[in-house]
Motif scaffolding. Sequence first.
Motif, PDB file in Angstrom:
ATOM      1  N   THR A  50      45.117  38.911  41.912  1.00 22.66           N
ATOM      2  CA  THR A  50      46.328  39.492  41.307  1.00 22.66           C
ATOM      3  C   THR A  50      46.264  39.531  39.787  1.00 22.66           C
ATOM      4  O   THR A  50      47.196  40.017  39.139  1.00 22.66           O
ATOM      5  CB  THR A  50      47.568  38.687  41.724  1.00 22.66           C
ATOM      6  N   GLU A  51      45.170  39.057  39.224  1.00 19.73           N
ATOM      7  CA  GLU A  51      45.092  38.936  37.765  1.00 19.73           C
ATOM      8  C   GLU A  51      45.174  40.293  37.068  1.00 19.73           C
ATOM      9  O   GLU A  51      45.774  40.427  36.005  1.00 19.73           O
ATOM     10  CB  GLU A  51      43.798  38.232  37.378  1.00 19.73           C
ATOM     11  N   THR A  76      48.881  41.322  36.977  1.00 14.17           N
ATOM     12  CA  THR A  76      49.679  40.447  36.097  1.00 14.17           C
ATOM     13  C   THR A  76      49.324  40.669  34.631  1.00 14.17           C
ATOM     14  O   THR A  76      50.196  40.583  33.759  1.00 14.17           O
ATOM     15  CB  THR A  76      49.475  38.977  36.485  1.00 14.17           C
TER      16      THR A  76
END
Length: 280
Positions: free
Chosen positions: A58-59, A62
């Motif tokens: 998910t980096e 985000t």
Amino acid sequence: MKVASPRQRLLRNTWFYVAAFLTTAFVATPILFALFGGFKDNQQLRDNALGLPNPWNTENYTDVLAASTFWRQLANSVGIALATTFIVVMAAAMVAFVFARYAFRGREVLFMLFATGMMFPFAVAVLPLFVILRTMGMLNSPLGVILPQAAFGLPLTIIILRSFFRAIPAEVEEAAVIDGAGPWRFFTTIMLPMARPALATVSVLALVNSWNSFLLPLVVLQESQWWTLPIGATRFSGQFSTDTAKVLAFVMLAMLPALIFYAFAERHLISGLTAGSTKG
């Protein structure tokens, strides 16, 4: 008239569903690729570009959401799209009302003049438009995008609304006149509420076209503080050209507001496009 047999109807329906499935797959594949690609890293994209992320990362999303530039570009896109839509719909509604309900000399010539605007390619107007906006001091200003977008959006909007306004029975106008309503009151209190399906349709079209506009904002908005999401996506892909997964995450987030809006507005779009042909 020959009635189709159950076998013929089944065959026809089968081909219909096959065509619908293939069309859906053709449209959905790049969207799903961008969505899942944003949850991968570059190594996963190289090894398994079409598979599901493993592990899910998910980096990328985000990082994009944590950047203030993304939210500024989102705000710019929303503001320009809403302002463009408001101007297009209000101006076109008034013009279409006159073309639909009033007979005057040269009406059809003027209407054809508006209609020919649909055949005028925007790319041809970029250079003279840039010169005009520079002369008027409207470069690096949202108005330099909003007003030309509204002008180019008027022809199709006027055509759609005129068709709808002409389909409203003359008895409605006669009853309003008997009740003492003038032209402006008839337009605002009767015609506009009755035209909600058509107004919703042209609003969706104007909003989506403005949201996806790239060439005009690219020419007019040279300062980064005014960039819209399409420009931001191009600049972002150039800045992170070696990080394909992060670029896919940015592109997906840039697409998401328009996809969500269109999903909710699709019913109004279809009903508005067919409303003019079913009244009368």
